[in-house]
Design a protein around this motif. Structure first.
Motif, PDB file in Angstrom:
ATOM      1  N   SER A 126       0.855  -1.185   0.000  1.00 43.66           N
ATOM      2  CA  SER A 126       0.000   0.000   0.000  1.00 43.66           C
ATOM      3  C   SER A 126       0.890   1.234   0.000  1.00 43.66           C
ATOM      4  O   SER A 126       1.781   1.364   0.842  1.00 43.66           O
ATOM      5  N   SER A 127       0.663   2.150  -0.944  1.00 35.22           N
ATOM      6  CA  SER A 127       1.445   3.378  -1.031  1.00 35.22           C
ATOM      7  C   SER A 127       0.610   4.560  -0.587  1.00 35.22           C
ATOM      8  O   SER A 127      -0.380   4.925  -1.235  1.00 35.22           O
ATOM      9  N   ARG A 128       1.015   5.158   0.534  1.00 37.44           N
ATOM     10  CA  ARG A 128       0.346   6.374   1.006  1.00 37.44           C
ATOM     11  C   ARG A 128       0.593   7.522   0.047  1.00 37.44           C
ATOM     12  O   ARG A 128      -0.309   8.314  -0.243  1.00 37.44           O
ATOM     13  N   TRP A 129       1.850   7.609  -0.463  1.00 36.22           N
ATOM     14  CA  TRP A 129       2.216   8.728  -1.330  1.00 36.22           C
ATOM     15  C   TRP A 129       1.387   8.752  -2.607  1.00 36.22           C
ATOM     16  O   TRP A 129       0.967   9.811  -3.066  1.00 36.22           O
ATOM     17  N   LEU A 130       1.163   7.590  -3.204  1.00 38.08           N
ATOM     18  CA  LEU A 130       0.449   7.518  -4.484  1.00 38.08           C
ATOM     19  C   LEU A 130      -1.033   7.221  -4.308  1.00 38.08           C
ATOM     20  O   LEU A 130      -1.775   7.170  -5.293  1.00 38.08           O
ATOM     21  N   ASN A 131      -1.464   7.002  -3.055  1.00 43.20           N
ATOM     22  CA  ASN A 131      -2.846   6.618  -2.762  1.00 43.20           C
ATOM     23  C   ASN A 131      -3.256   5.418  -3.619  1.00 43.20           C
ATOM     24  O   ASN A 131      -4.262   5.452  -4.342  1.00 43.20           O
ATOM     25  N   ALA A 132      -2.461   4.377  -3.528  1.00 44.17           N
ATOM     26  CA  ALA A 132      -2.661   3.209  -4.379  1.00 44.17           C
ATOM     27  C   ALA A 132      -2.170   1.956  -3.675  1.00 44.17           C
ATOM     28  O   ALA A 132      -1.394   2.026  -2.706  1.00 44.17           O
ATOM     29  N   ILE A 188       7.506   5.028 -10.006  1.00 38.29           N
ATOM     30  CA  ILE A 188       8.649   5.247  -9.119  1.00 38.29           C
ATOM     31  C   ILE A 188       9.254   6.631  -9.341  1.00 38.29           C
ATOM     32  O   ILE A 188       9.828   7.205  -8.422  1.00 38.29           O
ATOM     33  N   THR A 189       9.104   7.168 -10.538  1.00 35.85           N
ATOM     34  CA  THR A 189       9.520   8.546 -10.774  1.00 35.85           C
ATOM     35  C   THR A 189       8.636   9.500  -9.978  1.00 35.85           C
ATOM     36  O   THR A 189       9.122  10.451  -9.353  1.00 35.85           O
ATOM     37  N   LYS A 190       7.335   9.245  -9.992  1.00 36.50           N
ATOM     38  CA  LYS A 190       6.411  10.081  -9.216  1.00 36.50           C
ATOM     39  C   LYS A 190       6.751  10.014  -7.731  1.00 36.50           C
ATOM     40  O   LYS A 190       6.760  11.034  -7.027  1.00 36.50           O
ATOM     41  N   ALA A 191       7.040   8.803  -7.236  1.00 33.23           N
ATOM     42  CA  ALA A 191       7.377   8.642  -5.819  1.00 33.23           C
ATOM     43  C   ALA A 191       8.689   9.348  -5.485  1.00 33.23           C
ATOM     44  O   ALA A 191       8.817   9.983  -4.434  1.00 33.23           O
ATOM     45  N   ALA A 192       9.665   9.240  -6.380  1.00 31.57           N
ATOM     46  CA  ALA A 192      10.946   9.907  -6.150  1.00 31.57           C
ATOM     47  C   ALA A 192      10.769  11.422  -6.101  1.00 31.57           C
ATOM     48  O   ALA A 192      11.407  12.115  -5.297  1.00 31.57           O
ATOM     49  N   ILE A 220       8.003  13.017  -5.203  1.00 32.76           N
ATOM     50  CA  ILE A 220       7.339  13.307  -3.927  1.00 32.76           C
ATOM     51  C   ILE A 220       8.369  13.333  -2.805  1.00 32.76           C
ATOM     52  O   ILE A 220       8.337  14.207  -1.932  1.00 32.76           O
ATOM     53  N   ALA A 221       9.303  12.373  -2.831  1.00 32.01           N
ATOM     54  CA  ALA A 221      10.331  12.296  -1.795  1.00 32.01           C
ATOM     55  C   ALA A 221      11.162  13.577  -1.751  1.00 32.01           C
ATOM     56  O   ALA A 221      11.451  14.118  -0.676  1.00 32.01           O
ATOM     57  N   THR A 222      11.541  14.085  -2.911  1.00 33.19           N
ATOM     58  CA  THR A 222      12.391  15.277  -2.954  1.00 33.19           C
ATOM     59  C   THR A 222      11.608  16.564  -2.734  1.00 33.19           C
ATOM     60  O   THR A 222      12.080  17.474  -2.052  1.00 33.19           O
ATOM     61  N   GLU A 223      10.417  16.623  -3.291  1.00 35.25           N
ATOM     62  CA  GLU A 223       9.650  17.874  -3.296  1.00 35.25           C
ATOM     63  C   GLU A 223       8.836  18.081  -2.028  1.00 35.25           C
ATOM     64  O   GLU A 223       8.725  19.197  -1.513  1.00 35.25           O
ATOM     65  N   GLU A 224       8.259  16.992  -1.499  1.00 33.15           N
ATOM     66  CA  GLU A 224       7.361  17.112  -0.357  1.00 33.15           C
ATOM     67  C   GLU A 224       7.991  16.668   0.962  1.00 33.15           C
ATOM     68  O   GLU A 224       7.645  17.193   2.027  1.00 33.15           O
ATOM     69  N   LYS A 225       8.893  15.689   0.894  1.00 35.12           N
ATOM     70  CA  LYS A 225       9.433  15.104   2.122  1.00 35.12           C
ATOM     71  C   LYS A 225      10.829  15.609   2.471  1.00 35.12           C
ATOM     72  O   LYS A 225      11.360  15.273   3.528  1.00 35.12           O
ATOM     73  N   GLY A 226      11.443  16.381   1.585  1.00 36.16           N
ATOM     74  CA  GLY A 226      12.759  16.932   1.878  1.00 36.16           C
ATOM     75  C   GLY A 226      13.887  15.932   1.834  1.00 36.16           C
ATOM     76  O   GLY A 226      14.952  16.159   2.411  1.00 36.16           O
ATOM     77  N   ILE A 227      13.693  14.805   1.128  1.00 40.62           N
ATOM     78  CA  ILE A 227      14.714  13.766   1.046  1.00 40.62           C
ATOM     79  C   ILE A 227      15.626  14.039  -0.143  1.00 40.62           C
ATOM     80  O   ILE A 227      15.164  14.413  -1.219  1.00 40.62           O
ATOM     81  N   PHE A 228      16.912  13.834   0.055  1.00 42.26           N
ATOM     82  CA  PHE A 228      17.870  13.929  -1.037  1.00 42.26           C
ATOM     83  C   PHE A 228      17.989  12.536  -1.647  1.00 42.26           C
ATOM     84  O   PHE A 228      18.436  11.606  -0.986  1.00 42.26           O
ATOM     85  N   ALA A 237      15.508   8.080 -12.615  1.00 37.62           N
ATOM     86  CA  ALA A 237      16.513   9.118 -12.881  1.00 37.62           C
ATOM     87  C   ALA A 237      15.932  10.296 -13.646  1.00 37.62           C
ATOM     88  O   ALA A 237      16.545  11.361 -13.704  1.00 37.62           O
ATOM     89  N   ASP A 238      14.741  10.115 -14.245  1.00 37.34           N
ATOM     90  CA  ASP A 238      14.109  11.209 -14.980  1.00 37.34           C
ATOM     91  C   ASP A 238      13.347  12.178 -14.086  1.00 37.34           C
ATOM     92  O   ASP A 238      12.887  13.214 -14.559  1.00 37.34           O
ATOM     93  N   ALA A 239      13.215  11.864 -12.794  1.00 32.39           N
ATOM     94  CA  ALA A 239      12.530  12.779 -11.873  1.00 32.39           C
ATOM     95  C   ALA A 239      13.333  14.068 -11.736  1.00 32.39           C
ATOM     96  O   ALA A 239      14.547  14.037 -11.518  1.00 32.39           O
ATOM     97  N   LYS A 240      12.667  15.189 -11.823  1.00 32.26           N
ATOM     98  CA  LYS A 240      13.358  16.480 -11.812  1.00 32.26           C
ATOM     99  C   LYS A 240      14.145  16.702 -10.521  1.00 32.26           C
ATOM    100  O   LYS A 240      15.263  17.214 -10.531  1.00 32.26           O
ATOM    101  N   GLY A 241      13.586  16.297  -9.393  1.00 30.65           N
ATOM    102  CA  GLY A 241      14.185  16.629  -8.112  1.00 30.65           C
ATOM    103  C   GLY A 241      15.330  15.754  -7.661  1.00 30.65           C
ATOM    104  O   GLY A 241      16.063  16.125  -6.745  1.00 30.65           O
ATOM    105  N   VAL A 242      15.510  14.585  -8.276  1.00 36.03           N
ATOM    106  CA  VAL A 242      16.580  13.688  -7.841  1.00 36.03           C
ATOM    107  C   VAL A 242      17.906  14.119  -8.451  1.00 36.03           C
ATOM    108  O   VAL A 242      17.942  14.850  -9.450  1.00 36.03           O
ATOM    109  N   LEU A 243      19.006  13.671  -7.848  1.00 35.35           N
ATOM    110  CA  LEU A 243      20.330  13.882  -8.418  1.00 35.35           C
ATOM    111  C   LEU A 243      20.681  12.619  -9.201  1.00 35.35           C
ATOM    112  O   LEU A 243      20.983  11.579  -8.616  1.00 35.35           O
ATOM    113  N   SER A 244      20.603  12.702 -10.530  1.00 36.08           N
ATOM    114  CA  SER A 244      20.867  11.563 -11.407  1.00 36.08           C
ATOM    115  C   SER A 244      22.347  11.544 -11.758  1.00 36.08           C
ATOM    116  O   SER A 244      22.903  12.558 -12.169  1.00 36.08           O
TER     117      SER A 244
END
Length: 513
Positions: A82-88, A295-299, A301-309, A330-337
């Motif tokens: 169950s994913s809270r972040w994706l509501n799925a 997983i890109t969407k989750a990544a 969310i991690a960077t944008e909403e949760k403050g995770i690097f 790696a295509d997520a804007k907020g991650v360091l690819s």
């Protein structure tokens, strides 16, 4: 005999009608009235969010509606994750069940999990004499002089497994000092040990990743990672024996688990794109757009909403003519690819995946040396991040990402081959004190015509990397050239409007007029 064959065919056809595949079931809303964040966030997570002014209450933290799960269960559909972040939730279903569930009024979408998570690696041959080349490239001596080892930083590592890490001489200090503070197998939850036992032969991979984050042999004084003082949460999400179905739900579950534990830095060497048994299930290149793969969407969310690097391997498809580009997440804007370079002149190594032309932002972000896959350049940079977090504990993930990019040797003239290039510790430490600092090693030259001559009197013969580009970021050709007697003639390729010249510690951006 004919009757037996007919019976067997009937059984096979019958079974195929009940064949189950894995799906995502996404819900339209959540029940928020009874949500209490303290039930889902650890004290460390609450402390981090408060410190960085990240909201303690976020809609994406609220769990999926228990009533919806009960309805699914009553219809024979049992959620796996169950994913809270994706509501799925993910679940195995027949096609008939999927069609039925999709019609329910509280369900927004039912989609197959049609991907393939693979460790982005090649053969592991990490055996430096004293300091790994990637560490030298990134100027680890600057961190050593400043006593930076990632101390006090907790790193989450999502991988295929960590078998025999306890007997790895490069990781002895981690176990002597009890720096593994949590581990979890999301494929086999009953397994409590990811280290002294293995599930598949791929379980060695995470051990090598740890080497590149924190490896140090006190006897031989070999050093392969920068974050020798960090602590770790370990997650296994990749089944090394199954290269035909994706475990994106386990990857997302691991991300959410680490967030709940207060982890601020996650390194992952998994990619998600192609190589399905059924080619129709492959992602298309156009879907590596930063907003399609879950997983890109989750990544993001991690960077944008949760403050995770989040540090992610760019992928190893650069020499694959049928793909070439980076893989999710790696295509997520907020991650360091992270891409990979060769050791000397720092050009892109052949296998390292490139950034798609259609992205509105540059990928990969930075790169460093790895002869064996971006699986090992990514954790090397993760150690770099841990040291900066130790040095600047009040900077959030966005600010640290900016500093890393600005510290890199090509900045501000990056490209979709190696990003802004190799991060430099000496520059990063200066940027922490003065974020607006610029370095005199970058210069610009406008050229009218089809060639130009560059002089560099400090060397008689020096290898140079030329990135010929058709736009600000997009490379059309990578070329190796040499200064001879302090001179280098550069010719403009067809369709090039820019050429980035990288030599010694200098970068020159040529604008062809």
């Amino acid at each position: 005999m004919n009757k037996i064959i007919l019976v067997l065919l009937f059984i096979l056809n019958l079974n195929s009608g009940f064949a189950q595949d894995k799906y995502w079931i996404t819900f339209k809303d959540k029940e928020t009235t009874s949500y209490q964040y303290k039930e889902y966030l650890s004290e460390e997570a609450i402390k981090n969010r408060t410190h960085f002014e990240i909201p303690l209450y976020q809609y994406s933290d609220v769990p999926v509606n228990a009533t919806y799960l009960k309805v699914l269960s009553d219809r024979g559909v049992e959620p796996i994750f169950s994913s809270r972040w994706l509501n799925a939730v993910s679940a195995f279903m027949t096609k008939e069940q999927a069609m039925e569930i999709e019609k329910m009024e509280f369900v927004s979408e039912v989609s197959p999990i049609d991907g393939n998570l693979i460790t982005t690696s090649c053969a592991v041959l990490v055996n430096p004499a004293y300091v790994h080349i990637a560490m030298k490239q990134m100027q680890i001596n600057s961190f050593i002089e400043d006593s930076l080892t990632g101390k006090g930083i907790v790193v989450g590592v999502i991988d295929a497994g960590f078998y025999e890490a306890q007997i790895d001489k490069m990781l002895k200090h981690i176990f002597d000092e009890n720096k593994i503070i949590g581990q979890k197998d999301f494929l086999a939850p009953e397994r409590e040990d990811l280290i002294t036992s293995k599930a598949t032969n791929a379980d060695y991979h995470g051990r090598r990743v740890l080497d590149m984050i924190a490896g140090y042999n006190a006897v031989t004084r070999e050093l392969t990672g920068m974050a020798t003082g960090s602590k770790f949460y370990l997650a296994r999400t990749e089944d090394g024996d199954r290269e035909f179905r994706g475990e994106e739900d386990t990857w997302i579950a691991a991300m959410e688990w680490m967030d709940s534990k207060g982890v601020r830095l996650i390194s992952t060497s998994l990619g998600y794109a192609i190589k399905m048994d059924d080619p129709t299930d492959n992602y298309t290149q156009e879907e590596m757009n930063g907003k399609t793969a879950r997983i890109t969407k989750a990544a993001q969310i991690a960077t944008e909403e949760k403050g995770i690097f989040v540090v992610v391997s760019a992928g190893n498809e650069g020499s694959n003519p049928g793909w070439q580009i980076i893989s999710a997440p790696a295509d997520a804007k907020g991650v360091l690819s992270i891409g990979a370079t060769k050791s000397g002149s720092c050009e892109r190594i052949e296998y390292s995946s490139i950034g798609p032309e259609f992205l509105p932002y540059m990928k990969p972000n930075v790169s460093c040396y790895s002869p064996d896959g971006t699986s090992f350049s990514a954790p090397a940079v993760a150690g770099f991040v841990a040291c900066l977090m130790q040095r600047a504990p009040n900077l959030n993930n966005v600010k640290i990402k900016e500093i890393i990019e600005k510290s890199s040797h090509l900045y501000p003239y990056g490209n979709n081959y190696i990003g802004y290039g190799i991060p430099k510790a000496s520059r990063a430490l200066k940027l922490i004190s003065n974020p607006s600092l610029t370095f005199s090693t970058a210069s610009v030259k406008e050229v009218k015509g089809k060639s130009t001559l560059i002089k560099y009197d400090k060397v008689k013969k020096q290898e140079v990397v030329l990135f010929h580009k058709k736009s600000e970021f997009i490379v059309i050709d990578q070329e190796i050239a040499f200064f001879k007697k302090g001179k280098l003639k550069i010719r403009k390729p067809a369709n090039a409007i820019r050429t980035t010249v990288s030599y010694m510690d200098n970068v020159l951006e040529i604008f062809w007029k």
